[in-house]
Scaffold this active site. Structure first.
Site, mmCIF file in Angstrom:
data_model
loop_
_atom_site.group_PDB
_atom_site.id
_atom_site.type_symbol
_atom_site.label_atom_id
_atom_site.label_comp_id
_atom_site.label_asym_id
_atom_site.label_seq_id
_atom_site.Cartn_x
_atom_site.Cartn_y
_atom_site.Cartn_z
ATOM 1 N N SER A 52 45.130 25.793 46.917
ATOM 2 C CA SER A 52 45.673 26.239 48.197
ATOM 3 C C SER A 52 46.634 25.215 48.797
ATOM 4 C CB SER A 52 44.534 26.495 49.183
ATOM 5 O OG SER A 52 43.630 27.425 48.649
HETATM 6 N N1 SAH Z 1 39.342 25.736 46.179
HETATM 7 C C1 SAH Z 1 40.181 25.821 45.019
HETATM 8 C C2 SAH Z 1 40.976 27.095 45.034
HETATM 9 C C3 SAH Z 1 40.938 27.751 43.705
HETATM 10 S S1 SAH Z 1 41.569 29.401 43.638
HETATM 11 C C4 SAH Z 1 41.038 24.584 44.880
HETATM 12 O O1 SAH Z 1 41.127 23.814 45.835
HETATM 13 O O2 SAH Z 1 41.584 24.346 43.813
HETATM 14 C C5 SAH Z 1 40.081 30.353 43.714
HETATM 15 C C6 SAH Z 1 39.088 30.141 42.628
HETATM 16 O O3 SAH Z 1 38.033 31.090 42.804
HETATM 17 C C7 SAH Z 1 39.623 30.357 41.215
HETATM 18 O O4 SAH Z 1 39.403 29.202 40.463
HETATM 19 C C8 SAH Z 1 38.801 31.540 40.683
HETATM 20 O O5 SAH Z 1 38.506 31.460 39.306
HETATM 21 C C9 SAH Z 1 37.535 31.430 41.534
HETATM 22 N N2 SAH Z 1 36.726 32.653 41.636
HETATM 23 C C10 SAH Z 1 37.140 33.940 41.765
HETATM 24 N N3 SAH Z 1 36.078 34.765 41.849
HETATM 25 C C11 SAH Z 1 34.954 33.980 41.790
HETATM 26 C C12 SAH Z 1 33.544 34.252 41.825
HETATM 27 N N4 SAH Z 1 33.037 35.492 41.961
HETATM 28 N N5 SAH Z 1 32.702 33.199 41.727
HETATM 29 C C13 SAH Z 1 33.176 31.933 41.601
HETATM 30 N N6 SAH Z 1 34.486 31.626 41.555
HETATM 31 C C14 SAH Z 1 35.369 32.627 41.650
#
Ligand code: SAH
Length: 208
Positions: A52
């Protein structure tokens, strides 16, 4: 980044600003994005996911109103950047990621950076982490169609805070729910755009 992107746009918590200034964002990015680590934008991660925008990370973190005794659940570890920030503001951080390769690389980095109060798990975070509940704060960093009932159930009834993007796959509202007993107060913080939360209480499959 801290002055122009965060403080000037209204992030007020000195502790959040301090931690955002300390955590090396470039470490969490793939080599081709590192030169843009402090740019005012979200950046691509592996497997079609994103880290993000710094302002969004700061705004979500501030909204959680963390104290050093809090136990926090993060859904969507991704790079581990947000996890690292949470770990410096809370007692324990539980973070769930559905894509194993991302979880593995986040685990290594978080260890290298000395985040010893972080617990990682590969799985469907839309169902939370029931064995570690209740949580004082829950942050979902992927977009859900609705607030997952499992996450509401795992929020502390004594003022627990849940921050989550809710909407369609393309644009969402960042919501903050605060729980007192069985009552949930809900507030809309801002518009946002996240990758989908894929899971039992999220979206089905990876979609278009
Ligand atoms: N907080 C992260 C943002 C990553 S983007 C950062 O700072 O890098 C969102 C993430 O959520 C992705 O890696 C995706 O694989 C994960 N995601 C999506 N659905 C999910 C679920 N049901 N359980 C766990 N992770 C999930």
């Amino acid at each position: 980044m801290v002055e122009t992107q965060l403080r000037r746009r209204g992030i007020r918590s000195e502790r959040v600003l301090e931690v955002m200034g300390e955590v090396p964002r470039e470490r969490f990015l793939p080599p081709e994005s590192r030169s843009r680590a402090y740019a005012d934008q979200a950046l691509p991660l592996a497997l079609g996911q994103t880290v993000s925008q710094p302002y969004m990370v700061a705004a979500m973190t501030e909204a959680l109103e963390l104290t050093l005794t809090d136990r926090v659940l993060e859904v969507g570890t991704g790079s581990g950047y947000q996890t690292c920030i949470l770990s410096r503001l809370a007692a324990e951080v539980y973070s769930v990621e559905r894509l194993e390769p991302l979880a593995r690389s986040a685990e290594l980095l978080l260890k290298e950076l000395g985040c010893t109060n972080v617990h990682l798990r590969v799985g469907d975070g839309s169902l939370g982490w029931p064995e570690a509940a209740p949580f004082d704060a829950i942050l979902v960093t992927a977009a859900a169609p609705d607030v997952p009932p499992s996450l509401k159930a795992q929020l502390s009834p004594h003022g627990g805070r849940l921050v989550i993007p809710v909407g369609d796959r393309f644009v969402q509202d960042l919501l903050k729910l605060t729980r007192h007993g069985d009552e949930f107060r809900q507030r809309r913080l801002m518009a946002c755009r996240f990758v989908p939360l894929v899971g039992e209480e999220g979206w089905e499959g990876d979609g278009p």
